[in-house]
Design a protein around this motif. Structure first.
Motif, mmCIF file in Angstrom:
data_model
loop_
_atom_site.group_PDB
_atom_site.id
_atom_site.type_symbol
_atom_site.label_atom_id
_atom_site.label_comp_id
_atom_site.label_asym_id
_atom_site.label_seq_id
_atom_site.Cartn_x
_atom_site.Cartn_y
_atom_site.Cartn_z
ATOM 1 N N ARG A 19 12.060 -46.894 11.608
ATOM 2 C CA ARG A 19 11.009 -46.876 10.589
ATOM 3 C C ARG A 19 11.358 -45.951 9.417
ATOM 4 N NH1 ARG A 19 5.639 -48.340 11.882
ATOM 5 N NH2 ARG A 19 5.583 -49.750 13.666
ATOM 6 N N TYR A 22 13.282 -48.427 7.299
ATOM 7 C CA TYR A 22 12.598 -49.649 6.856
ATOM 8 C C TYR A 22 11.294 -49.380 6.110
ATOM 9 C CZ TYR A 22 16.179 -52.508 8.915
ATOM 10 O OH TYR A 22 17.393 -53.092 9.174
ATOM 11 N N MET A 32 6.996 -54.434 7.880
ATOM 12 C CA MET A 32 7.990 -53.630 8.583
ATOM 13 C C MET A 32 7.826 -53.769 10.094
ATOM 14 S SD MET A 32 8.656 -49.502 8.488
ATOM 15 C CE MET A 32 7.032 -49.115 9.148
ATOM 16 N N ASN A 71 17.937 -57.372 4.871
ATOM 17 C CA ASN A 71 17.248 -56.400 5.726
ATOM 18 C C ASN A 71 18.003 -56.150 7.027
ATOM 19 O OD1 ASN A 71 15.213 -56.360 3.811
ATOM 20 N ND2 ASN A 71 13.990 -57.914 4.855
#
Length: 204
Positions: A19, A22, A32, A71
């Protein structure tokens, strides 16, 4: 009588969290969370921890989710941005255990062999261990019994004289099945209490 203490690293001594990366990439928490739950999943990451090359794991996932290619590729090209600080409370406990001279101290970690050198460079306390067994190097990972036995055999550790500390209950239960007393880590404070209950002296 415990003479050996085996630590997990991620979420016990090192704050690692995808996290951290992202949250910079996705504009919403929901996007996310969906990406990390359904695409770059813990199960996928654990295959790299078990020895699959990062490039191979990345390419496989991109083939499955081409619209998320950028991503997905960020996961390992920007992997160092997932590393947070050392978990200081646990590092302090580790130091006292090491300084006491009463215990052999090892680490048993699910970690990619390709990214582990980054952690070795960043966290000085990793040099305090008497040995570190890295899943990606050994091509096996927790909770496989063979991975625990590898550490026990390599360093001639007697299971009933060892204590294992891990934040993942799955891994704790696997260690206990092998006769290794284990602590399910939730915080440095609870670990300190659990060690005191076991009579493990952390002072000189």
């Amino acid at each position: 009588m415990i003479d050996t203490i085996i630590f997990d690293l991620g979420a016990v001594l090192i704050d690692w969290n995808p996290r951290y990366l992202y949250s910079k990439i996705f504009s919403s928490e929901e996007e996310m969370a969906a990406f990390l739950a359904n695409i770059a999943t813990p199960d996928w990451n654990e295959e790299q921890d078990a020895g699959r090359p990062l490039q191979e794991g990345t390419d496989l996932l991109v083939a499955q989710h081409p619209h998320h290619e950028t991503n997905i590729r960020a996961f390992y090209t920007r992997w160092d941005e997932m590393l947070g600080d050392a978990i200081e409370g646990t590092v302090e406990i580790l130091k006292k255990l090491k300084d006491s001279g009463k215990y052999k101290i090892y680490a048993l970690t699910n970690w990619s062999a390709e990214t582990f050198p980054v952690a070795l460079e960043r966290y000085h306390f990793l040099s305090w261990f008497d040995g570190i067994v890295v899943s990606g190097t050994e091509k096996m990972r927790k909770p496989a019994p063979a991975f625990y036995r590898l550490l026990l055999d390599r360093y001639k550790v007697t299971p009933k004289k060892a204590l294992f500390i891990d934040d993942n209950l799955r891994n704790v239960l696997a260690a206990e099945k092998l006769g290794i007393k284990s602590i399910h880590f939730t915080s440095p404070e609870s670990l300190k209490r659990d060690l005191e209950i076991l009579g493990i002296n952390r002072s000189h």
